[in-house]
Write a protein that holds these residues in place. Structure first.
Motif, PDB file in Angstrom:
ATOM      1  N   MET A   1       0.836  -1.175   0.000  1.00  0.00           N
ATOM      2  CA  MET A   1       0.000   0.000   0.000  1.00  0.00           C
ATOM      3  C   MET A   1       0.883   1.240   0.000  1.00  0.00           C
ATOM      4  N   GLN A   2       0.543   2.195  -0.830  1.00  0.00           N
ATOM      5  CA  GLN A   2       1.301   3.434  -0.958  1.00  0.00           C
ATOM      6  C   GLN A   2       0.781   4.488   0.023  1.00  0.00           C
ATOM      7  N   PRO A   3       1.662   5.357   0.504  1.00  0.00           N
ATOM      8  CA  PRO A   3       1.219   6.458   1.352  1.00  0.00           C
ATOM      9  C   PRO A   3       0.271   7.396   0.592  1.00  0.00           C
ATOM     10  N   ILE A   4      -0.636   8.005   1.321  1.00  0.00           N
ATOM     11  CA  ILE A   4      -1.589   8.957   0.761  1.00  0.00           C
ATOM     12  C   ILE A   4      -1.162  10.349   1.197  1.00  0.00           C
ATOM     13  N   SER A   5      -0.993  11.259   0.237  1.00  0.00           N
ATOM     14  CA  SER A   5      -0.656  12.645   0.554  1.00  0.00           C
ATOM     15  C   SER A   5      -1.818  13.287   1.299  1.00  0.00           C
ATOM     16  N   VAL A   6      -1.475  14.154   2.255  1.00  0.00           N
ATOM     17  CA  VAL A   6      -2.476  14.815   3.084  1.00  0.00           C
ATOM     18  C   VAL A   6      -2.301  16.323   2.962  1.00  0.00           C
ATOM     19  N   GLN A   7      -3.415  17.044   2.892  1.00  0.00           N
ATOM     20  CA  GLN A   7      -3.374  18.505   2.896  1.00  0.00           C
ATOM     21  C   GLN A   7      -3.341  18.955   4.343  1.00  0.00           C
ATOM     22  N   SER A   8      -2.153  19.327   4.813  1.00  0.00           N
ATOM     23  CA  SER A   8      -1.982  19.697   6.215  1.00  0.00           C
ATOM     24  C   SER A   8      -0.680  20.465   6.365  1.00  0.00           C
ATOM     25  N   SER A   9      -0.639  21.347   7.341  1.00  0.00           N
ATOM     26  CA  SER A   9       0.616  22.050   7.622  1.00  0.00           C
ATOM     27  C   SER A   9       1.529  21.213   8.506  1.00  0.00           C
ATOM     28  N   VAL A  14       0.086   9.741   4.967  1.00  0.00           N
ATOM     29  CA  VAL A  14      -0.271   8.656   5.882  1.00  0.00           C
ATOM     30  C   VAL A  14      -0.409   7.365   5.095  1.00  0.00           C
ATOM     31  N   GLN A  15      -0.273   6.269   5.806  1.00  0.00           N
ATOM     32  CA  GLN A  15      -0.488   4.946   5.221  1.00  0.00           C
ATOM     33  C   GLN A  15      -1.146   4.102   6.296  1.00  0.00           C
ATOM     34  N   TYR A  16      -2.209   3.383   5.930  1.00  0.00           N
ATOM     35  CA  TYR A  16      -2.936   2.580   6.907  1.00  0.00           C
ATOM     36  C   TYR A  16      -3.004   1.137   6.441  1.00  0.00           C
ATOM     37  N   SER A  17      -2.788   0.216   7.372  1.00  0.00           N
ATOM     38  CA  SER A  17      -2.933  -1.210   7.096  1.00  0.00           C
ATOM     39  C   SER A  17      -4.089  -1.737   7.934  1.00  0.00           C
ATOM     40  N   PRO A  18      -5.238  -2.017   7.309  1.00  0.00           N
ATOM     41  CA  PRO A  18      -6.370  -2.530   8.077  1.00  0.00           C
ATOM     42  C   PRO A  18      -6.101  -3.914   8.669  1.00  0.00           C
ATOM     43  N   ALA A  19      -5.298  -4.718   8.004  1.00  0.00           N
ATOM     44  CA  ALA A  19      -4.994  -6.059   8.515  1.00  0.00           C
ATOM     45  C   ALA A  19      -4.172  -5.985   9.799  1.00  0.00           C
ATOM     46  N   ALA A  20      -3.237  -5.035   9.856  1.00  0.00           N
ATOM     47  CA  ALA A  20      -2.356  -4.900  11.018  1.00  0.00           C
ATOM     48  C   ALA A  20      -2.820  -3.807  11.982  1.00  0.00           C
ATOM     49  N   LEU A  21      -3.846  -3.040  11.585  1.00  0.00           N
ATOM     50  CA  LEU A  21      -4.323  -1.889  12.377  1.00  0.00           C
ATOM     51  C   LEU A  21      -3.173  -0.928  12.676  1.00  0.00           C
ATOM     52  N   THR A  22      -2.372  -0.668  11.647  1.00  0.00           N
ATOM     53  CA  THR A  22      -1.192   0.182  11.784  1.00  0.00           C
ATOM     54  C   THR A  22      -1.347   1.433  10.929  1.00  0.00           C
ATOM     55  N   LEU A  23      -1.098   2.586  11.551  1.00  0.00           N
ATOM     56  CA  LEU A  23      -1.134   3.865  10.856  1.00  0.00           C
ATOM     57  C   LEU A  23       0.273   4.446  10.861  1.00  0.00           C
ATOM     58  N   THR A  24       0.820   4.705   9.683  1.00  0.00           N
ATOM     59  CA  THR A  24       2.134   5.326   9.560  1.00  0.00           C
ATOM     60  C   THR A  24       1.918   6.767   9.135  1.00  0.00           C
ATOM     61  N   VAL A  25       2.565   7.686   9.859  1.00  0.00           N
ATOM     62  CA  VAL A  25       2.381   9.118   9.609  1.00  0.00           C
ATOM     63  C   VAL A  25       3.729   9.754   9.287  1.00  0.00           C
ATOM     64  N   TRP A  26       3.815  10.426   8.134  1.00  0.00           N
ATOM     65  CA  TRP A  26       4.984  11.203   7.741  1.00  0.00           C
ATOM     66  C   TRP A  26       4.680  12.655   8.062  1.00  0.00           C
ATOM     67  N   LEU A  47      -8.535  11.256   7.704  1.00  0.00           N
ATOM     68  CA  LEU A  47      -8.603  11.683   6.306  1.00  0.00           C
ATOM     69  C   LEU A  47      -9.683  12.738   6.091  1.00  0.00           C
ATOM     70  N   ALA A  48     -10.809  12.603   6.776  1.00  0.00           N
ATOM     71  CA  ALA A  48     -11.924  13.532   6.605  1.00  0.00           C
ATOM     72  C   ALA A  48     -11.648  14.897   7.233  1.00  0.00           C
ATOM     73  N   ALA A  49     -10.680  14.975   8.110  1.00  0.00           N
ATOM     74  CA  ALA A  49     -10.424  16.210   8.854  1.00  0.00           C
ATOM     75  C   ALA A  49      -9.436  17.148   8.177  1.00  0.00           C
ATOM     76  N   GLN A  50      -9.090  16.894   6.928  1.00  0.00           N
ATOM     77  CA  GLN A  50      -8.165  17.780   6.234  1.00  0.00           C
ATOM     78  C   GLN A  50      -8.789  19.155   6.085  1.00  0.00           C
ATOM     79  N   PRO A  51      -8.108  20.238   6.262  1.00  0.00           N
ATOM     80  CA  PRO A  51      -6.666  20.413   6.259  1.00  0.00           C
ATOM     81  C   PRO A  51      -6.020  20.384   7.650  1.00  0.00           C
ATOM     82  N   HIS A  52      -6.736  19.957   8.682  1.00  0.00           N
ATOM     83  CA  HIS A  52      -6.156  19.927  10.024  1.00  0.00           C
ATOM     84  C   HIS A  52      -6.362  18.563  10.686  1.00  0.00           C
TER      85      HIS A  52
END
Length: 70
Positions: A1-9, A14-26, A47-52
Motif C-alpha cells: 500500500m502506498q502512502p496517501i498525501s495529506v493537505q496539512s501544515s 499517511v499509510q494505513y494497514s487494516p490487517a495490522a491496524l497500523t497507521l504510519t504518519v509522515w 482523512l476527513a479532517a483535512q486540512p487539520h
C-alpha cells in the motif's frame, strides 16, 4: 500500500494497514511514526479532517503504542 498525501501544515502523508491496524504518519518536520492498534474509523476521521487532521484526531492517535521510524 502506498502512502496517501495529506493537505496539512503538520502532516505530509499517511499509510494505513487494516490487517495490522497500523497507521504510519509522515510529518512535515521529517519524522515518521508508526502507530499500532489504530481502528479504521479513526483513520477515516483523520482523512476527513483535512486540512487539520492532526489537530482533529492526533490526541486519539497518540494514545496508541508507537514506534519512531525516522
Amino acid at each position: 500500500m502506498q502512502p496517501i498525501s495529506v493537505q496539512s501544515s503538520n502532516v505530509q502523508a499517511v499509510q494505513y494497514s487494516p490487517a495490522a491496524l497500523t497507521l504510519t504518519v509522515w510529518f512535515q518536520s521529517g519524522g515518521v511514526y508508526e502507530y499500532h492498534g489504530v481502528a479504521e474509523h479513526l483513520y477515516q476521521q483523520f482523512l476527513a479532517a483535512q486540512p487539520h487532521p492532526w489537530t482533529a484526531v492526533g490526541r486519539a492517535i497518540k494514545l496508541h503504542r508507537f514506534v519512531k521510524l525516522a
